[in-house]
Design an enzyme around this catalytic site. Structure first.
Site, PDB file in Angstrom:
ATOM      1  N   CYS A 214       0.831  -1.197   0.000  1.00 61.24           N
ATOM      2  CA  CYS A 214       0.000   0.000   0.000  1.00 61.24           C
ATOM      3  C   CYS A 214       0.876   1.262   0.000  1.00 61.24           C
ATOM      4  O   CYS A 214       2.090   1.194   0.217  1.00 61.24           O
ATOM      5  CB  CYS A 214      -0.946  -0.001   1.202  1.00 61.24           C
ATOM      6  SG  CYS A 214      -0.113   0.098   2.790  1.00 61.24           S
TER       7      CYS A 214
ATOM      8  N   CYS B 159       2.899   2.060   3.364  1.00 61.54           N
ATOM      9  CA  CYS B 159       4.045   1.177   3.559  1.00 61.54           C
ATOM     10  C   CYS B 159       5.153   1.495   2.555  1.00 61.54           C
ATOM     11  O   CYS B 159       6.343   1.398   2.860  1.00 61.54           O
ATOM     12  CB  CYS B 159       3.621  -0.285   3.439  1.00 61.54           C
ATOM     13  SG  CYS B 159       2.531  -0.830   4.776  1.00 61.54           S
TER      14      CYS B 159
ATOM     15  N   GLU C 196      13.240 -20.373  48.384  1.00 61.30           N
ATOM     16  CA  GLU C 196      12.892 -19.254  47.517  1.00 61.30           C
ATOM     17  C   GLU C 196      12.136 -18.251  48.386  1.00 61.30           C
ATOM     18  O   GLU C 196      10.943 -18.421  48.636  1.00 61.30           O
ATOM     19  CB  GLU C 196      12.026 -19.726  46.346  1.00 61.30           C
ATOM     20  CG  GLU C 196      12.737 -20.749  45.478  1.00 61.30           C
ATOM     21  CD  GLU C 196      11.790 -21.461  44.536  1.00 61.30           C
ATOM     22  OE1 GLU C 196      12.174 -21.714  43.399  1.00 61.30           O
ATOM     23  OE2 GLU C 196      10.654 -21.767  44.937  1.00 61.30           O
TER      24      GLU C 196
ATOM     25  N   ASP D 137       4.009 -25.613  44.314  1.00 58.39           N
ATOM     26  CA  ASP D 137       4.186 -27.058  44.170  1.00 58.39           C
ATOM     27  C   ASP D 137       4.655 -27.714  45.457  1.00 58.39           C
ATOM     28  O   ASP D 137       4.843 -28.929  45.487  1.00 58.39           O
ATOM     29  CB  ASP D 137       5.195 -27.345  43.055  1.00 58.39           C
ATOM     30  CG  ASP D 137       4.731 -28.451  42.128  1.00 58.39           C
ATOM     31  OD1 ASP D 137       3.513 -28.645  42.010  1.00 58.39           O
ATOM     32  OD2 ASP D 137       5.586 -29.124  41.530  1.00 58.39           O
TER      33      ASP D 137
ATOM     34  N   ASP E 196       9.474 -16.950  36.493  1.00 54.77           N
ATOM     35  CA  ASP E 196       9.938 -17.597  37.713  1.00 54.77           C
ATOM     36  C   ASP E 196       9.608 -16.698  38.899  1.00 54.77           C
ATOM     37  O   ASP E 196       9.382 -15.491  38.748  1.00 54.77           O
ATOM     38  CB  ASP E 196      11.442 -17.848  37.652  1.00 54.77           C
ATOM     39  CG  ASP E 196      11.784 -19.013  36.736  1.00 54.77           C
ATOM     40  OD1 ASP E 196      10.877 -19.802  36.425  1.00 54.77           O
ATOM     41  OD2 ASP E 196      12.952 -19.116  36.307  1.00 54.77           O
TER      42      ASP E 196
ATOM     43  N   ASP F  93      11.963 -26.292  29.085  1.00 49.07           N
ATOM     44  CA  ASP F  93      11.814 -25.120  28.231  1.00 49.07           C
ATOM     45  C   ASP F  93      12.349 -25.378  26.825  1.00 49.07           C
ATOM     46  O   ASP F  93      11.688 -25.046  25.830  1.00 49.07           O
ATOM     47  CB  ASP F  93      12.505 -23.916  28.867  1.00 49.07           C
ATOM     48  CG  ASP F  93      13.881 -24.256  29.414  1.00 49.07           C
ATOM     49  OD1 ASP F  93      14.332 -25.402  29.212  1.00 49.07           O
ATOM     50  OD2 ASP F  93      14.523 -23.393  30.037  1.00 49.07           O
TER      51      ASP F  93
END
Length: 1035
Positions: free
Chosen positions: A51, A54, A304, A333, A499, A736
């Site tokens: 276009c 852009c 922790e 947990d 975490d 992960d």
């Protein structure tokens, strides 16, 4: 996700644009027409559909080239000049051509005929249209990169020139009409700005990246000839040492290729948060930003610290995002009552902390780190009550910390009868290995409001059920439980994983991710947006390379130019549909440009493919208009996911297909297959079919809580695909890497987002022993993946994983095995010094040339890599040092423990690394903790030191001629000692004291090894004369 983009873009779009036919492949808008009424064509070489905005943006801000054929864009009529345009036809009054005067009637006629006024896109990335009444005429123009005052001055000069030419009258008589037109202009400007891309790719400058690539190729050729030379010139007097060294060097070369070539296409990206707000947060309309469920995982609150977890939760609750679209889920947990009470206190403190953060726009929004920052906190603060409110808030936070500390002190000693809740009932999690599932909602729409009476984000405590005899899969199992709970309670289309020690450092971090995930075109193919990990509390010299700067600022940028960065376990925003195992939407390939002049037999293949795709398209669109659904594929099977229509009774899926074709009926999954994939929860299965999230109609809170308890039961995942193809993948302690790898194999892409202000910050174990145990855990996970069916060496070749991306994944699972040749190579210098042998027969001129060429190529590669990445030489050197330290210790143990675990079934338990340092600054840096990981590197240091002493002593005894060969041996020995120097420094501690057991074992092993070689080849002057012995024969 796709619905958000189309809803925001199409809702206020002028109807005239919809008649343009083609769609821009960059921003997704319709392509309009040029000034002559023809369809706008940006590139006259390949006609790639782009276009006008852009096109203008690419000319002013980008490469000025077509994205497809890479041909430089030519300036078109009405476009502003940019650097590099042809100046042959330069007109001094070219500025006048940018303002096109048109009759209002003609303008209305154009709208009726389906045309629209073009909007220009200028170097500042903004589109602007100016319209005014000038003697019955309208003019349209574009704002360039000038300020508003300078722009007005420029427009006034243009008016003066027009008045001199007699083209316009007095401009000051517009009155009320002009004010209305200015409002319309501003609205048009905002709409045009909202349609601009939410992000852009910023490639590395060719002057930086091209020399880097050239040196990589040269280094590869030098390496090949060097290895050829080493193999063809064996050292026969030290053949075993030569053979071992050559094997090690070949492995190092293979490892370098795996690490180097995925960095071939590094890129950076930048986002436009203002455009995101303009597109999805319009005044007077419902907020269209996607909802986000934030997951925080924790195991043991005694290891922790709860205050760290509380700060992470507070930073989430105060994030700069609509409160009704944020939900925070904390996974416990360990079923700890300490964390349960901590979250209760945190929810109460959040009622005061959240409005304070949003009122004064403070950063970061974790109170512990905000109040401890050593900066001028009054900078840019203008609110008169800020100082007073900040002091009051700091005092309240200190009182909050005292209450948390009291809870921690109370939890140190567990009562014999177990913990009891405030209402007198026993705590259900007294037995951490045998307890029911627990869910507690603290805040939210039905919960407490803040002190200003405003709603707060939802905070949910989750502890999944645990029973003996069940496999719970550690962190990956906890994350999958959160996926199911959140799908039942809130079902946000996006998930942020953190975490417990990683707080949100940039309150706009979620908005940064939304610039990619809510992109109308690109966002549909994204599985996640990964942010770099940054850390607090690390010593200035970063002795043990805790920051991982080389990985996050070099390797990840390289992967971003391929299929995307790997998932690193935290600081990642997921597309929920990708976690459900769906394949990404397949974009239709643009048909190849052909002409009709070729014979039909030349295009038979293309013709056949077109017919096939046409039939396929007819099949796919059969139910598209009826159900408004998208057909997705998951693990090779077809799914139908509804954009926003909920499904309650899954048995009705098949009953409603009686009038449809048998082909379409077979493509829908039956209820039994759904349950086999996702488990026996109708609400959960319904949520998986709702692409844009949201809850089914007619549900109530009580029924949803019961269903949430059901989906976290310990037996729910049995005979389902959870952990195999859905959610976080089981089979490794580094879930992960495995999870991201499976997504990339399905064809998903990921994005690496590096905002100027770090999005998240966490804590890292600065103690040597804790750092080595952390690295050991990562390396063990890689070994487990290497020995599993998901190994990138042989898994997923039928998928859509790119080859360079596969090399990167192979490197992530192969690097622990480098520890074996690395240990051998670090031992060779000491052996050479003790025996007088060397791995190279003679240091000839040719040998010196190859060694010099190799070292120069290594140095050049490193220097150029630092140059384009911006990484400091200190960070690079720390990374090199810890690569050797971790390689000869943690990686080595990980290989053997991984083999024992997979082959012999011997499991290894790991303690959670420390999350906070002592009161003294960097006090834990000097704290020594005994571990067997310290023995191999300590032995190597002592062995090489003994070898240096022995080699120098031998040279002194043998005279001047022996010093030449000695230098090569000493060079390799000092190479080992210098790389292990941070380890030696950490071993000595602050007081230079080392535990006796370490010294004992190390000296013992080094002494035994040295004495063995002394016995074989003692350091005595060799007798050069004849052997004077009686031969036994009488002459």
């Amino acid at each position: 996700m796709a619905g958000f983009g189309s809803l925001a873009v199409d809702e206020n779009r002028p109807p005239t644009r919809q008649s343009s036919g083609k769609v821009c492949k960059v921003c997704g808008d319709k392509i309009g027409r040029d000034e002559d009424g023809e369809l706008f064509v940006a590139c006259h070489v390949c006609a790639f559909p782009v276009c006008r905005p852009c096109y203008e943006y690419e000319r002013s801000e980008g490469t000025q080239c077509c994205p497809q054929c890479n041909t430089r864009y030519k300036r078109q009529k009405g476009s502003a000049r940019v650097a590099g345009d042809d100046e042959d036809n330069y007109d001094q009054d070219d500025f006048d051509d940018e303002f096109q005067t048109k009759n209002r009637k003609d303008d209305l006629d154009q709208h009726e005929n389906g045309d629209y006024n073009n909007q220009q896109w200028h170097p500042n990335g903004q589109a602007f249209s100016v319209a005014g009444s000038t003697a019955g005429k309208d003019f349209e123009g574009d704002k360039e990169i000038y300020g508003s005052a300078e722009w007005k001055e420029r427009v006034e000069k243009w008016k003066v020139r027009q008045e001199k030419r007699g083209l316009v009258g007095n401009y000051g008589d517009a009155g009320h009409d002009q004010a209305e037109q200015e409002e319309e202009e501003e609205e048009d400007y905002l709409m045009a700005e909202a349609r601009q891309p939410l992000w852009r790719k910023v490639p590395i400058s060719s002057s930086l990246i091209n020399p880097y690539r050239i040196v990589i190729v040269l280094r590869l050729f030098v390496l090949i000839f060097f290895l050829r030379f080493r193999i063809l010139t064996p050292a026969y007097d030290a053949f075993p040492l030569w053979l071992i060294s050559v094997i090690c060097e070949v492995w190092f070369a293979f490892s370098w290729i795996l690490d180097q070539f995925p960095k071939w296409f590094p890129i950076t990206r930048e986002t436009y948060l203002d455009r995101l707000s303009l597109r999805f947060e319009r005044d007077g309309e419902p907020n269209q930003l996607g909802s986000v469920d934030v997951f925080v995982s924790t195991v043991d609150p005694l290891k922790e610290p709860p205050i760290i977890t509380a700060n992470t939760v507070l930073s989430i609750l105060s994030v700069d995002y609509p409160v009704e679209k944020v939900s925070c889920y904390v996974s416990d947990d360990g079923a700890s009552m300490l964390l349960f009470d901590t979250l209760s206190e945190t929810a109460e403190f959040a009622r005061r902390w959240v409005p304070f953060c949003k009122k004064h726009n403070v950063e970061p929004r974790a109170p512990e780190f905000y109040f401890s920052e050593k900066i001028d906190y009054l900078k840019n603060k203008v609110h008169p009550s800020f100082v007073k409110e900040r002091r009051a808030m700091k005092r309240e936070y200190e009182e909050f910390k005292v209450r948390i500390n009291a809870l921690v002190a109370k939890a140190q000693k567990k009562p014999e009868e177990g913990w009891v809740m405030q209402d007198g009932t026993p705590w259900p999690g007294n037995n951490t290995r045998d307890h029911p599932g627990m869910i507690q909602v603290y805040l939210g729409s039905a919960g407490a409001l803040d002190v200003d009476g405003k709603e707060l984000p939802r905070l949910v405590y989750v502890s999944r059920e645990k029973r003996p005899g069940y496999q719970h899969h550690k962190k990956a199992g906890a994350m999958n439980a959160l996926v199911r709970v959140s799908a039942v309670l809130t079902n946000a289309p996006f998930i942020l994983n953190l975490d417990c020690d990683h707080y949100i450092n940039n309150s706009k971090a979620i908005r940064e991710a939304m610039c990619f995930l809510m992109d109308p075109q690109f966002g549909k193919k994204l599985c996640y947006v990964q942010f770099p990990q940054r850390f607090d509390g690390i010593d200035r010299h970063d002795r043990y390379a805790n920051r991982n700067v080389v990985f996050f600022d070099i390797n990840m940028l390289g992967l971003d130019g391929l299929q995307g960065p790997v998932y690193v376990g935290t600081g990642c925003v997921f597309n929920r549909q990708a976690l459900y195992g769906y394949d990404p939407p397949v974009s239709k390939k643009r048909p190849k440009m052909t002409c009709d002049c070729w014979p039909s037999w030349c295009c038979c293949c293309c013709g056949g493919s077109r017919k096939k795709s046409k039939k396929t398209g007819e099949k796919k669109s059969f139910l598209g208009g009826l159900l408004h659904s998208k057909k997705k594929k998951m693990m090779g099977k077809n799914y139908v996911r509804k954009g926003s229509v909920p499904v309650f009774n899954l048995e009705e899926i098949e009953e409603g297909l009686e009038g449809y074709a048998e082909l379409e009926k077979s493509s829908l999954m039956s209820q039994k297959n759904f349950e086999k994939r996702f488990g026996q929860s109708p609400v959960l299965i319904t949520s998986t079919l709702m692409e844009n999230g949201g809850l089914p109609e007619g549900t109530n809170t009580n029924s949803l809580i019961k269903e949430a308890i059901h989906v976290i039961s310990c037996g729910y995942e049995e005979k389902t695909e959870w952990g195999k193809e859905i959610g976080w993948i089981y089979g490794s302690v580094t879930e992960d890497i495995l999870t991201g790898f499976k997504m990339h194999c399905r064809g998903w892409k990921s994005v690496y987002c590096v905002p100027k202000r770090p999005a998240f910050k966490g804590s890292a174990p600065i103690n040597l022993s804790d750092r080595l145990h952390q690295v050991l855990r990562w390396a063990l996970g890689s070994v487990e993946i290497f020995l599993s069916r998901h190994c990138p060496l042989w898994y997923g070749y039928a998928g859509k994983l790119k080859w360079l991306e596969r090399l990167a994944y192979i490197n992530t699972i192969v690097y622990p095995f480098t520890s074996i040749p690395l240990l051998a190579y670090c031992t060779i210098p000491a052996v050479c010094l003790l025996t007088g042998k060397f791995i190279i027969p003679t240091l000839s001129n040719l040998t010196s040339v190859w060694f010099l060429a190799l070292f120069l190529s290594i140095i050049a590669t490193s220097v150029l890599e630092l140059r384009w990445s911006g990484v400091s030489i200190q960070d690079w050197w720390r990374n090199e040092q810890f690569w050797v330290i971790g390689g000869v210790s943690a990686h080595l143990f990980a290989v053997f423990q991984g083999l024992l675990k997979v082959l012999a079934g011997v499991d290894t338990n790991f303690t959670v690394t420390a999350k906070a340092a002592e009161d003294a600054e960097f006090g834990e840096l000097y704290l020594f903790k005994w571990t067997t990981l310290l023995i191999p590197p300590t032995t190597l240091i002592i062995l090489n030191m003994v070898g240096v002493v022995a080699g120098v002593s031998d040279a002194i005894n043998n005279g001047y001629g022996s010093w030449g060969p000695l230098f090569g041996k000493l060079f390799f020995a000092f190479w080992v000692i210098v790389h292990l120097y941070p380890f030696l420094k950490g071993l000595m501690g602050r007081q230079n004291r080392t535990p006796t057991i370490v010294v004992l074992w190390s000296i013992l092993l080094a002494s035994i090894f040295s004495l063995v070689w002394v016995r074989i080849d003692p350091f005595l002057p060799k007798q050069t004369g004849p052997v004077l012995k009686q031969c036994g024969v009488e002459c």
